[in-house]
Design an enzyme around this catalytic site. Sequence first.
Site, PDB file in Angstrom:
ATOM      1  N   HIS A 200      -5.385   4.782   6.788  1.00 26.15           N
ATOM      2  CA  HIS A 200      -4.650   5.680   5.894  1.00 26.15           C
ATOM      3  C   HIS A 200      -3.165   5.753   6.244  1.00 26.15           C
ATOM      4  O   HIS A 200      -2.534   6.798   6.074  1.00 26.15           O
ATOM      5  CB  HIS A 200      -5.269   7.080   5.879  1.00 26.15           C
TER       6      HIS A 200
ATOM      7  N   ASP B 267      -2.707  -0.538   6.525  1.00 25.07           N
ATOM      8  CA  ASP B 267      -3.607  -0.798   5.395  1.00 25.07           C
ATOM      9  C   ASP B 267      -3.168  -2.029   4.617  1.00 25.07           C
ATOM     10  O   ASP B 267      -4.001  -2.818   4.157  1.00 25.07           O
ATOM     11  CB  ASP B 267      -3.659   0.418   4.466  1.00 25.07           C
TER      12      ASP B 267
ATOM     13  N   GLU C 243       1.031   5.561   0.510  1.00 20.89           N
ATOM     14  CA  GLU C 243       0.436   6.860   0.820  1.00 20.89           C
ATOM     15  C   GLU C 243       1.120   7.882  -0.083  1.00 20.89           C
ATOM     16  O   GLU C 243       2.341   7.797  -0.310  1.00 20.89           O
ATOM     17  CB  GLU C 243       0.631   7.227   2.291  1.00 20.89           C
TER      18      GLU C 243
ATOM     19  N   ASP D 295       0.856  -1.179   0.000  1.00 17.70           N
ATOM     20  CA  ASP D 295       0.000   0.000   0.000  1.00 17.70           C
ATOM     21  C   ASP D 295       0.895   1.232   0.000  1.00 17.70           C
ATOM     22  O   ASP D 295       1.970   1.223   0.607  1.00 17.70           O
ATOM     23  CB  ASP D 295      -0.912   0.014   1.227  1.00 17.70           C
TER      24      ASP D 295
END
Length: 544
Positions: free
Chosen positions: A224, A229, A86, A84
Amino acid sequence: MQLTFDAADRLVELVHARRGPVAAEEAARVLFALERAPATLARSLLADVVDGDARLRWLGTRVGLSGDGCTDAAIEDAELVVFDLETTGLSARRDRICEIGAVRVRALEVDETFETLVNPGIVLPPYIAALTGIGPSELRGAPRADLAVRRFLAFARDAPLVAHNARFDVGFLDREVERLTGRRVAATVVDTVWLARRLLHRRSERFSLQQLAHFFGTTWQPCHRALPDALATAEILIALLGLAQERGARTIAEVAELAAPRARRLHSKRSLVAGAPTTPGVYLFRDRNDTVLYVGKARDLRARLRSYFSGDRQRPAVEAALGALERVEWRQVGSELEAALEELRLIRELRPPANARAGRPERYVYLVRRRDRWTVGSEPGRFGPIASKRKAQLAARALDAFEGEDLDAAIPPLRAKLRRLAGDLRFEDAARLRDRLAALEAVVSRIAELDRLRLETICLLAPAREPGLRRAFFLAGGRVSVRTLARGPAGRLEVEAGLAEAALAEPSLAPEDADALLLVSGFLRRPGPELRIVSLDAAQILAA
């Protein structure tokens, strides 16, 4: 550069669709729309695409995927890396990665993790800082994107990658890998959004990470941040892999196929209709066992077949047939009328599961008057055939106590009764009568149309597939017979034989003939430019 990437994407999809390496000649034909591609020319055309994309490699004279060995692994033994990202925004072109989190899943268990902040080289927007809890000061000492991505790729090695809404994450990752190597990510990618859509059909209406975490009751909750995540996604993945095994998937390659977005799955099969002609005809969808799944007809085979892969959704049964599609067979005929009759015959003979029309005349029923009541029977009679037994039963109930033979006469009193019931606020009784009346009106309209067609004596002339020949469709006695007319004396003999057969035709109440009559009726109302409609007269037929 973008054209090369697009060609590589199409080539990867083709290899996925073929479930293995593809001959260079076939790949060149599909990518470059060539009718013929000699091996030497094909290899030359494909060289830049294959050599310039890390996902592809040469396997002798064929093109395969770099990670084929990883995707062939059995689900229970496989190693996957769930990741994942960000980011500073939503655009892979303008924005940058600010955190990477990853989890290695080995043999359906979480094994090890990877986590790093990333210095994006740009200011972290305040709303991203508020959403993630990452402070700009934390990013100043973090590794640059090139170093962070290299460390992540070293962690992932050759394992297939998994992400939730993978298009977003892979878009950013591709951008950084392209800056480093000039290529895209080589690994097979599984998207848990699309995998959940396929496996949780009708069990869940939402497929966000938060919703799926709640659905599966994961230990880790999305927040988040990249690693939590990724851990939540890993738990979701393990649950989905179990469901995939229940659906019959055995390898990661088959899971990746399940997880492919609908547009990609369909696009990868467009090559199956390459070379389809623009003439009328019928087509048959076949699966890997060569079983016929669906039969259709078209005025323009090429346009109709391409429409299945244009992105518009089909009926659920046809969608299922497209999912299992391995081969498309088409048969050319001379006219749309001939194609429609051939489609009717094939559906009746093959009974493909995806055709809405059941093609089972033995299930058709007739309205029958027995003593003082109307009922439904299977023996051919004047009032039928009716394809829907349920509709026939409702019509029979509507005719309760009606003593005449002219079913039209039963409708006005029923309409008056319906108005009275509604006026007396007897809504439940009115609703029941409304449904019965609607069924009766539909049945009466169908019977009237069949009665009219059984009295027709005409000939429809259309081009034949063979040059210089025509097809003559003789309509008489409620039957349709077809003959091929040649020029000269042979044509006259066929016309006279067709007329003699029509003159001797006994009136037919058979459901097979009724289907053909109703089909021809549509062409009588709206004849195409290639059709000529004449009476059953030898001179007119030969002169037309």
